[in-house]
Design a protein around this motif. Structure first.
Motif, PDB file in Angstrom:
ATOM      1  N   ARG A   1       0.664  -1.076  -0.010  1.00  0.00           N
ATOM      2  CA  ARG A   1       0.114  -0.028   0.028  1.00  0.00           C
ATOM      3  C   ARG A   1       0.901   1.197   0.078  1.00  0.00           C
ATOM      4  NH1 ARG A   1      -4.634   2.413   0.761  1.00  0.00           N
ATOM      5  NH2 ARG A   1      -6.043   0.248   1.019  1.00  0.00           N
ATOM      6  N   GLU A   2       1.935   1.118   0.694  1.00  0.00           N
ATOM      7  CA  GLU A   2       2.883   2.405   0.991  1.00  0.00           C
ATOM      8  C   GLU A   2       3.266   2.655  -0.510  1.00  0.00           C
ATOM      9  OE1 GLU A   2       7.080   3.045   2.748  1.00  0.00           O
ATOM     10  OE2 GLU A   2       5.710   2.512   4.222  1.00  0.00           O
ATOM     11  N   LYS A   3       3.954   1.652  -1.208  1.00  0.00           N
ATOM     12  CA  LYS A   3       4.254   1.888  -2.583  1.00  0.00           C
ATOM     13  C   LYS A   3       3.480   2.508  -3.564  1.00  0.00           C
ATOM     14  CE  LYS A   3       7.908   1.890  -5.523  1.00  0.00           C
ATOM     15  NZ  LYS A   3       9.188   2.743  -5.311  1.00  0.00           N
ATOM     16  N   LEU A   4       2.124   1.845  -3.410  1.00  0.00           N
ATOM     17  CA  LEU A   4       1.190   2.272  -4.142  1.00  0.00           C
ATOM     18  C   LEU A   4       0.750   3.892  -3.991  1.00  0.00           C
ATOM     19  CD1 LEU A   4      -1.235  -0.860  -4.424  1.00  0.00           C
ATOM     20  CD2 LEU A   4       0.144   0.190  -6.100  1.00  0.00           C
ATOM     21  N   GLU A   5       0.968   4.388  -2.735  1.00  0.00           N
ATOM     22  CA  GLU A   5       0.281   5.435  -2.320  1.00  0.00           C
ATOM     23  C   GLU A   5       1.538   6.497  -2.940  1.00  0.00           C
ATOM     24  OE1 GLU A   5      -2.091   6.857  -1.081  1.00  0.00           O
ATOM     25  OE2 GLU A   5      -3.197   5.369  -0.571  1.00  0.00           O
ATOM     26  N   GLU A   6       2.824   6.061  -3.096  1.00  0.00           N
ATOM     27  CA  GLU A   6       3.695   6.824  -3.596  1.00  0.00           C
ATOM     28  C   GLU A   6       3.634   7.042  -4.919  1.00  0.00           C
ATOM     29  OE1 GLU A   6       7.879   5.206  -2.722  1.00  0.00           O
ATOM     30  OE2 GLU A   6       7.160   4.996  -0.617  1.00  0.00           O
ATOM     31  N   MET A   7       3.226   6.065  -5.695  1.00  0.00           N
ATOM     32  CA  MET A   7       2.765   5.980  -7.315  1.00  0.00           C
ATOM     33  C   MET A   7       1.837   6.980  -7.545  1.00  0.00           C
ATOM     34  SD  MET A   7       3.470   2.094  -8.267  1.00  0.00           S
ATOM     35  CE  MET A   7       2.818   2.308 -10.028  1.00  0.00           C
ATOM     36  N   ARG A   8       0.690   6.698  -6.735  1.00  0.00           N
ATOM     37  CA  ARG A   8      -0.538   7.752  -6.920  1.00  0.00           C
ATOM     38  C   ARG A   8      -0.117   9.218  -6.550  1.00  0.00           C
ATOM     39  NH1 ARG A   8      -3.101  10.419  -3.413  1.00  0.00           N
ATOM     40  NH2 ARG A   8      -2.187   9.866  -1.869  1.00  0.00           N
ATOM     41  N   LYS A   9       0.690   9.334  -5.474  1.00  0.00           N
ATOM     42  CA  LYS A   9       1.054  10.840  -5.258  1.00  0.00           C
ATOM     43  C   LYS A   9       1.977  11.288  -6.315  1.00  0.00           C
ATOM     44  CE  LYS A   9       3.403  13.628  -1.765  1.00  0.00           C
ATOM     45  NZ  LYS A   9       3.780  14.694  -2.621  1.00  0.00           N
ATOM     46  N   GLU A  10       2.804  10.743  -6.964  1.00  0.00           N
ATOM     47  CA  GLU A  10       3.713  11.214  -8.187  1.00  0.00           C
ATOM     48  C   GLU A  10       2.983  11.359  -9.348  1.00  0.00           C
ATOM     49  OE1 GLU A  10       6.828   8.951 -11.028  1.00  0.00           O
ATOM     50  OE2 GLU A  10       7.174   8.405  -8.936  1.00  0.00           O
ATOM     51  N   LEU A  11       1.966  10.623  -9.542  1.00  0.00           N
ATOM     52  CA  LEU A  11       1.016  10.792 -10.740  1.00  0.00           C
ATOM     53  C   LEU A  11       0.151  11.869 -10.613  1.00  0.00           C
ATOM     54  CD1 LEU A  11       0.118   7.067 -11.602  1.00  0.00           C
ATOM     55  CD2 LEU A  11       1.505   8.515 -12.799  1.00  0.00           C
ATOM     56  N   MET A  12      -0.445  12.105  -9.360  1.00  0.00           N
ATOM     57  CA  MET A  12      -1.287  13.410  -9.040  1.00  0.00           C
ATOM     58  C   MET A  12      -0.217  14.654  -9.279  1.00  0.00           C
ATOM     59  SD  MET A  12      -3.668  11.971  -6.055  1.00  0.00           S
ATOM     60  CE  MET A  12      -4.196  13.317  -5.441  1.00  0.00           C
ATOM     61  N   ASP A  13       0.835  14.532  -8.564  1.00  0.00           N
ATOM     62  CA  ASP A  13       1.705  15.525  -8.611  1.00  0.00           C
ATOM     63  C   ASP A  13       1.990  15.963 -10.184  1.00  0.00           C
ATOM     64  OD1 ASP A  13       1.716  15.699  -5.879  1.00  0.00           O
ATOM     65  OD2 ASP A  13       3.852  14.855  -5.728  1.00  0.00           O
ATOM     66  N   LYS A  14       1.936  15.026 -11.169  1.00  0.00           N
ATOM     67  CA  LYS A  14       2.292  15.360 -12.380  1.00  0.00           C
ATOM     68  C   LYS A  14       1.171  15.948 -13.137  1.00  0.00           C
ATOM     69  CE  LYS A  14       6.199  12.135 -12.878  1.00  0.00           C
ATOM     70  NZ  LYS A  14       6.713  11.112 -13.605  1.00  0.00           N
ATOM     71  N   GLY A  15       0.106  15.739 -12.383  1.00  0.00           N
ATOM     72  CA  GLY A  15      -1.145  16.190 -13.121  1.00  0.00           C
ATOM     73  C   GLY A  15      -2.080  15.127 -13.919  1.00  0.00           C
ATOM     74  N   CYS A  16      -1.215  13.761 -13.773  1.00  0.00           N
ATOM     75  CA  CYS A  16      -1.882  12.831 -14.535  1.00  0.00           C
ATOM     76  C   CYS A  16      -3.228  11.928 -13.906  1.00  0.00           C
ATOM     77  CB  CYS A  16      -0.738  11.558 -14.629  1.00  0.00           C
ATOM     78  SG  CYS A  16       0.480  12.019 -15.446  1.00  0.00           S
ATOM     79  N   LEU A  17      -3.524  12.222 -12.753  1.00  0.00           N
ATOM     80  CA  LEU A  17      -4.619  11.496 -11.930  1.00  0.00           C
ATOM     81  C   LEU A  17      -5.255  12.816 -11.343  1.00  0.00           C
ATOM     82  CD1 LEU A  17      -3.048   8.202 -10.649  1.00  0.00           C
ATOM     83  CD2 LEU A  17      -4.781   8.545 -12.586  1.00  0.00           C
ATOM     84  N   SER A  18      -6.607  12.807 -10.932  1.00  0.00           N
ATOM     85  CA  SER A  18      -7.304  13.774  -9.932  1.00  0.00           C
ATOM     86  C   SER A  18      -7.197  12.840  -8.694  1.00  0.00           C
ATOM     87  CB  SER A  18      -8.622  13.724 -10.506  1.00  0.00           C
ATOM     88  OG  SER A  18      -9.466  12.592 -10.461  1.00  0.00           O
ATOM     89  N   VAL A  19      -7.627  13.294  -7.552  1.00  0.00           N
ATOM     90  CA  VAL A  19      -7.810  12.743  -6.334  1.00  0.00           C
ATOM     91  C   VAL A  19      -8.721  11.613  -6.405  1.00  0.00           C
ATOM     92  CG1 VAL A  19      -8.742  13.172  -3.848  1.00  0.00           C
ATOM     93  CG2 VAL A  19      -7.443  15.073  -5.213  1.00  0.00           C
ATOM     94  N   GLU A  20      -9.689  11.650  -7.202  1.00  0.00           N
ATOM     95  CA  GLU A  20     -10.863  10.663  -7.332  1.00  0.00           C
ATOM     96  C   GLU A  20     -10.187   9.307  -8.001  1.00  0.00           C
ATOM     97  OE1 GLU A  20     -11.810  13.526  -8.151  1.00  0.00           O
ATOM     98  OE2 GLU A  20     -12.812  14.002  -6.458  1.00  0.00           O
ATOM     99  N   GLU A  21      -9.430   9.780  -9.111  1.00  0.00           N
ATOM    100  CA  GLU A  21      -8.689   8.824  -9.892  1.00  0.00           C
ATOM    101  C   GLU A  21      -7.551   8.104  -9.233  1.00  0.00           C
ATOM    102  OE1 GLU A  21      -9.256  10.650 -14.351  1.00  0.00           O
ATOM    103  OE2 GLU A  21      -7.710  11.446 -13.191  1.00  0.00           O
ATOM    104  N   GLY A  22      -6.883   8.909  -8.415  1.00  0.00           N
ATOM    105  CA  GLY A  22      -5.529   8.376  -7.647  1.00  0.00           C
ATOM    106  C   GLY A  22      -6.306   7.377  -6.483  1.00  0.00           C
TER     107      GLY A  22
END
Length: 112
Positions: A20-41
């Motif tokens: 889960r920790e690694k997935l959360e890191e990936m989610r944050k990275e994708l959100m920071d790059k604007g690739c994902l919204s909060v809901e999509e993340g």
């Protein structure tokens, strides 16, 4: 977009090993790059966690089957088979003692 697809491919391949920790890191990275919204993340992490659980279960089953196949090929006894043999030996020892008229209850050493 290409990086996001590449990341998702890698995530799919390694889903069985992601935490889960690694997935959360990936989610944050994708959100920071604007690739994902909060809901999509959130959906991304939830989906990959489910896939990870399924992949882990499938991997465990596959490994279990392979181990069983190898044990059978090696003609190794299972724990149940060994216990059954111990029980039979104890019965035979008791019958032999009875037949010899000893009647004593010796420790057979099988309680290890």
């Amino acid at each position: 977009m290409k990086d996001m697809l590449k990341n998702m491919m890698y995530a799919g391949i390694g889903a069985a090993f992601l935490t889960r920790e690694k997935l959360e890191e990936m989610r944050k990275e994708l959100m920071d790059k604007g690739c994902l919204s909060v809901e999509e993340g959130k959906a991304f992490v939830d989906d990959l966690l489910k896939k990870s659980d399924v992949a882990k279960g499938n991997l465990e089953q596959w490994i279990g089957r392979k181990v069983e196949e190898k044990v059978k090929q090696c003609h190794l006894a299972s724990a149940d088979e060994v216990a059954e043999l111990r029980r039979k030996v104890e019965e035979l020892e008791a019958a032999l003692r009875k037949e010899q008229g000893c009647g004593c209850q010796q420790d057979s050493g099988a309680a290890a």
